[in-house]
Write a protein that holds these residues in place. Sequence first.
Motif, PDB file in Angstrom:
ATOM      1  N   GLU A 170       0.835  -1.209   0.000  1.00 31.33           N
ATOM      2  CA  GLU A 170       0.000   0.000   0.000  1.00 31.33           C
ATOM      3  C   GLU A 170       0.872   1.262   0.000  1.00 31.33           C
ATOM      4  OE1 GLU A 170      -2.989   2.115   3.134  1.00 31.33           O
ATOM      5  OE2 GLU A 170      -3.239  -0.053   2.858  1.00 31.33           O
ATOM      6  N   GLN A 171       1.879   1.273   0.864  1.00 32.06           N
ATOM      7  CA  GLN A 171       2.780   2.426   0.970  1.00 32.06           C
ATOM      8  C   GLN A 171       3.562   2.625  -0.327  1.00 32.06           C
ATOM      9  OE1 GLN A 171       6.064   1.938   3.713  1.00 32.06           O
ATOM     10  NE2 GLN A 171       6.268   4.147   4.007  1.00 32.06           N
ATOM     11  N   ALA A 172       4.019   1.543  -0.924  1.00 34.75           N
ATOM     12  CA  ALA A 172       4.808   1.637  -2.162  1.00 34.75           C
ATOM     13  C   ALA A 172       3.962   2.186  -3.306  1.00 34.75           C
ATOM     14  CB  ALA A 172       5.384   0.271  -2.524  1.00 34.75           C
ATOM     15  N   ASN A 173       2.753   1.674  -3.454  1.00 27.81           N
ATOM     16  CA  ASN A 173       1.864   2.174  -4.515  1.00 27.81           C
ATOM     17  C   ASN A 173       1.579   3.661  -4.330  1.00 27.81           C
ATOM     18  OD1 ASN A 173       1.588  -0.209  -6.023  1.00 27.81           O
ATOM     19  ND2 ASN A 173      -0.014  -0.963  -4.676  1.00 27.81           N
ATOM     20  N   HIS A 174       1.322   4.049  -3.111  1.00 28.80           N
ATOM     21  CA  HIS A 174       1.076   5.463  -2.799  1.00 28.80           C
ATOM     22  C   HIS A 174       2.329   6.303  -3.088  1.00 28.80           C
ATOM     23  CE1 HIS A 174      -0.519   8.972  -0.743  1.00 28.80           C
ATOM     24  NE2 HIS A 174       0.601   9.026  -0.044  1.00 28.80           N
ATOM     25  N   SER A 175       3.496   5.788  -2.691  1.00 29.84           N
ATOM     26  CA  SER A 175       4.749   6.524  -2.880  1.00 29.84           C
ATOM     27  C   SER A 175       5.057   6.753  -4.354  1.00 29.84           C
ATOM     28  CB  SER A 175       5.907   5.777  -2.219  1.00 29.84           C
ATOM     29  OG  SER A 175       5.746   5.763  -0.830  1.00 29.84           O
ATOM     30  N   VAL A 176       4.796   5.751  -5.192  1.00 27.55           N
ATOM     31  CA  VAL A 176       5.032   5.896  -6.629  1.00 27.55           C
ATOM     32  C   VAL A 176       4.184   7.045  -7.177  1.00 27.55           C
ATOM     33  CG1 VAL A 176       4.625   4.811  -8.884  1.00 27.55           C
ATOM     34  CG2 VAL A 176       5.817   3.544  -7.089  1.00 27.55           C
ATOM     35  N   LEU A 215      16.875  13.991 -11.384  1.00 30.66           N
ATOM     36  CA  LEU A 215      15.562  13.574 -10.905  1.00 30.66           C
ATOM     37  C   LEU A 215      14.779  12.678 -11.866  1.00 30.66           C
ATOM     38  CD1 LEU A 215      13.634  13.687  -8.532  1.00 30.66           C
ATOM     39  CD2 LEU A 215      12.686  15.793  -9.477  1.00 30.66           C
ATOM     40  N   PRO A 216      14.666  13.014 -13.158  1.00 30.19           N
ATOM     41  CA  PRO A 216      13.872  12.144 -14.038  1.00 30.19           C
ATOM     42  C   PRO A 216      14.361  10.691 -14.058  1.00 30.19           C
ATOM     43  CG  PRO A 216      14.291  14.234 -15.107  1.00 30.19           C
ATOM     44  CD  PRO A 216      15.126  14.214 -13.854  1.00 30.19           C
ATOM     45  N   ASP A 217      15.667  10.493 -14.159  1.00 31.06           N
ATOM     46  CA  ASP A 217      16.208   9.131 -14.174  1.00 31.06           C
ATOM     47  C   ASP A 217      16.028   8.438 -12.831  1.00 31.06           C
ATOM     48  OD1 ASP A 217      16.978   9.342 -16.825  1.00 31.06           O
ATOM     49  OD2 ASP A 217      19.033   9.931 -16.350  1.00 31.06           O
ATOM     50  N   LEU A 218      16.222   9.184 -11.740  1.00 39.96           N
ATOM     51  CA  LEU A 218      16.053   8.602 -10.404  1.00 39.96           C
ATOM     52  C   LEU A 218      14.620   8.152 -10.179  1.00 39.96           C
ATOM     53  CD1 LEU A 218      18.125  11.117  -8.227  1.00 39.96           C
ATOM     54  CD2 LEU A 218      18.691   8.725  -8.689  1.00 39.96           C
ATOM     55  N   VAL A 219      13.665   9.001 -10.536  1.00 37.47           N
ATOM     56  CA  VAL A 219      12.249   8.672 -10.335  1.00 37.47           C
ATOM     57  C   VAL A 219      11.852   7.497 -11.216  1.00 37.47           C
ATOM     58  CG1 VAL A 219       9.881   9.505 -10.628  1.00 37.47           C
ATOM     59  CG2 VAL A 219      11.587  10.957  -9.515  1.00 37.47           C
ATOM     60  N   LYS A 220      12.301   7.508 -12.462  1.00 40.95           N
ATOM     61  CA  LYS A 220      11.961   6.420 -13.387  1.00 40.95           C
ATOM     62  C   LYS A 220      12.468   5.076 -12.851  1.00 40.95           C
ATOM     63  CE  LYS A 220      12.519   4.979 -18.187  1.00 40.95           C
ATOM     64  NZ  LYS A 220      13.132   5.298 -19.481  1.00 40.95           N
ATOM     65  N   PHE A 280      13.422   4.324  -9.749  1.00 38.94           N
ATOM     66  CA  PHE A 280      12.782   4.064  -8.459  1.00 38.94           C
ATOM     67  C   PHE A 280      11.410   3.433  -8.664  1.00 38.94           C
ATOM     68  CE2 PHE A 280      10.137   5.351  -4.882  1.00 38.94           C
ATOM     69  CZ  PHE A 280      10.951   5.123  -3.783  1.00 38.94           C
ATOM     70  N   CYS A 281      10.599   4.048  -9.486  1.00 39.59           N
ATOM     71  CA  CYS A 281       9.229   3.566  -9.718  1.00 39.59           C
ATOM     72  C   CYS A 281       9.220   2.206 -10.407  1.00 39.59           C
ATOM     73  CB  CYS A 281       8.436   4.596 -10.524  1.00 39.59           C
ATOM     74  SG  CYS A 281       8.137   6.129  -9.603  1.00 39.59           S
ATOM     75  N   LYS A 282      10.121   2.016 -11.352  1.00 37.30           N
ATOM     76  CA  LYS A 282      10.184   0.744 -12.074  1.00 37.30           C
ATOM     77  C   LYS A 282      10.494  -0.409 -11.113  1.00 37.30           C
ATOM     78  CE  LYS A 282      12.668  -1.607 -15.784  1.00 37.30           C
ATOM     79  NZ  LYS A 282      13.767  -1.526 -16.754  1.00 37.30           N
ATOM     80  N   GLU A 337       2.709   9.542  -5.537  1.00 41.62           N
ATOM     81  CA  GLU A 337       3.083  10.820  -4.929  1.00 41.62           C
ATOM     82  C   GLU A 337       4.430  11.328  -5.444  1.00 41.62           C
ATOM     83  OE1 GLU A 337       1.297  12.896  -2.741  1.00 41.62           O
ATOM     84  OE2 GLU A 337      -0.272  11.584  -3.515  1.00 41.62           O
ATOM     85  N   LEU A 338       5.360  10.411  -5.657  1.00 45.58           N
ATOM     86  CA  LEU A 338       6.677  10.789  -6.161  1.00 45.58           C
ATOM     87  C   LEU A 338       6.569  11.363  -7.574  1.00 45.58           C
ATOM     88  CD1 LEU A 338       9.706  10.860  -5.594  1.00 45.58           C
ATOM     89  CD2 LEU A 338       9.856   8.545  -6.499  1.00 45.58           C
ATOM     90  N   GLN A 339       5.786  10.713  -8.410  1.00 43.33           N
ATOM     91  CA  GLN A 339       5.606  11.205  -9.774  1.00 43.33           C
ATOM     92  C   GLN A 339       4.908  12.570  -9.777  1.00 43.33           C
ATOM     93  OE1 GLN A 339       3.649   7.691 -11.311  1.00 43.33           O
ATOM     94  NE2 GLN A 339       5.541   7.018 -12.325  1.00 43.33           N
ATOM     95  N   LYS A 340       3.927  12.729  -8.904  1.00 44.85           N
ATOM     96  CA  LYS A 340       3.222  14.007  -8.790  1.00 44.85           C
ATOM     97  C   LYS A 340       4.176  15.100  -8.298  1.00 44.85           C
ATOM     98  CE  LYS A 340      -0.665  16.169  -6.397  1.00 44.85           C
ATOM     99  NZ  LYS A 340      -1.641  15.999  -5.322  1.00 44.85           N
ATOM    100  N   ALA A 341       4.956  14.794  -7.284  1.00 44.95           N
ATOM    101  CA  ALA A 341       5.911  15.769  -6.741  1.00 44.95           C
ATOM    102  C   ALA A 341       6.964  16.144  -7.781  1.00 44.95           C
ATOM    103  CB  ALA A 341       6.569  15.204  -5.484  1.00 44.95           C
ATOM    104  N   GLN A 342       7.357  15.167  -8.600  1.00 45.72           N
ATOM    105  CA  GLN A 342       8.322  15.456  -9.664  1.00 45.72           C
ATOM    106  C   GLN A 342       7.723  16.458 -10.653  1.00 45.72           C
ATOM    107  OE1 GLN A 342       9.308  12.161 -12.208  1.00 45.72           O
ATOM    108  NE2 GLN A 342      10.827  13.321 -13.345  1.00 45.72           N
ATOM    109  N   GLN A 343       6.484  16.226 -11.061  1.00 39.09           N
ATOM    110  CA  GLN A 343       5.817  17.132 -11.999  1.00 39.09           C
ATOM    111  C   GLN A 343       5.680  18.535 -11.414  1.00 39.09           C
ATOM    112  OE1 GLN A 343       2.132  15.098 -12.789  1.00 39.09           O
ATOM    113  NE2 GLN A 343       2.993  13.904 -14.475  1.00 39.09           N
ATOM    114  N   GLU A 344       5.411  18.608 -10.122  1.00 32.74           N
ATOM    115  CA  GLU A 344       5.220  19.894  -9.456  1.00 32.74           C
ATOM    116  C   GLU A 344       6.543  20.522  -8.993  1.00 32.74           C
ATOM    117  OE1 GLU A 344       2.499  18.860  -6.316  1.00 32.74           O
ATOM    118  OE2 GLU A 344       0.797  18.678  -7.708  1.00 32.74           O
TER     119      GLU A 344
END
Length: 173
Positions: A91-97, A150-155, A157-159, A99-106
């Motif tokens: 649950e936490q991981a799905n939420h984090s993915v 950030l883009p590579d780290l988030v990508k 991380f989420c993968k 939220e992380l993508q949203k925070a990256q966009q913002e």
Amino acid sequence: KIPIVALTANVLKSDTESYLKAGMNDIVSKPFGEDEIANTLLKWLSNKTIKITASGRKVIVSKGIYSLNKLREISQGDEAFVTQMVSIFIEQANHSVKELQKAQQEKDYEKIRNLAHKIKPSFDNLEIFVLKENVRKLEKIGTETAVGELPDLVKAFCKVLRKVVRELEKIQD
């Protein structure tokens, strides 16, 4: 990316931090054995580790992207606890993915740092070592880690996090 491992006799916390800050991925301190060096390199280059059999023979074995061993050790054999912790992690991981993508966009770097810091202990408990470096960099985004990473780290991380979640969901069914 080529992993860099420091072989050193200097193992004070400040030394270790300076090596990692300088861009090294890991540290092996003296005195070290052949197995320790090999396992450290294998950790960064593959999902494999060296085990010594009862006869003393060294074999390379594959290890998964996560492990429940530490969680089972913490639970002292309580499988219901392990199952509950895995459910919470999913649950936490799905939420984090999300939220992380949203925070990256913002471009909300404070939120990214907080999300990374919040999920990091779960990575330790599930031994998701492949994300150790990544989450550390996300915790320092905009301060010690360049925003351009950030883009590579988030990508990445989420993968990996999605893959771990898929594998954990399989064992829960």
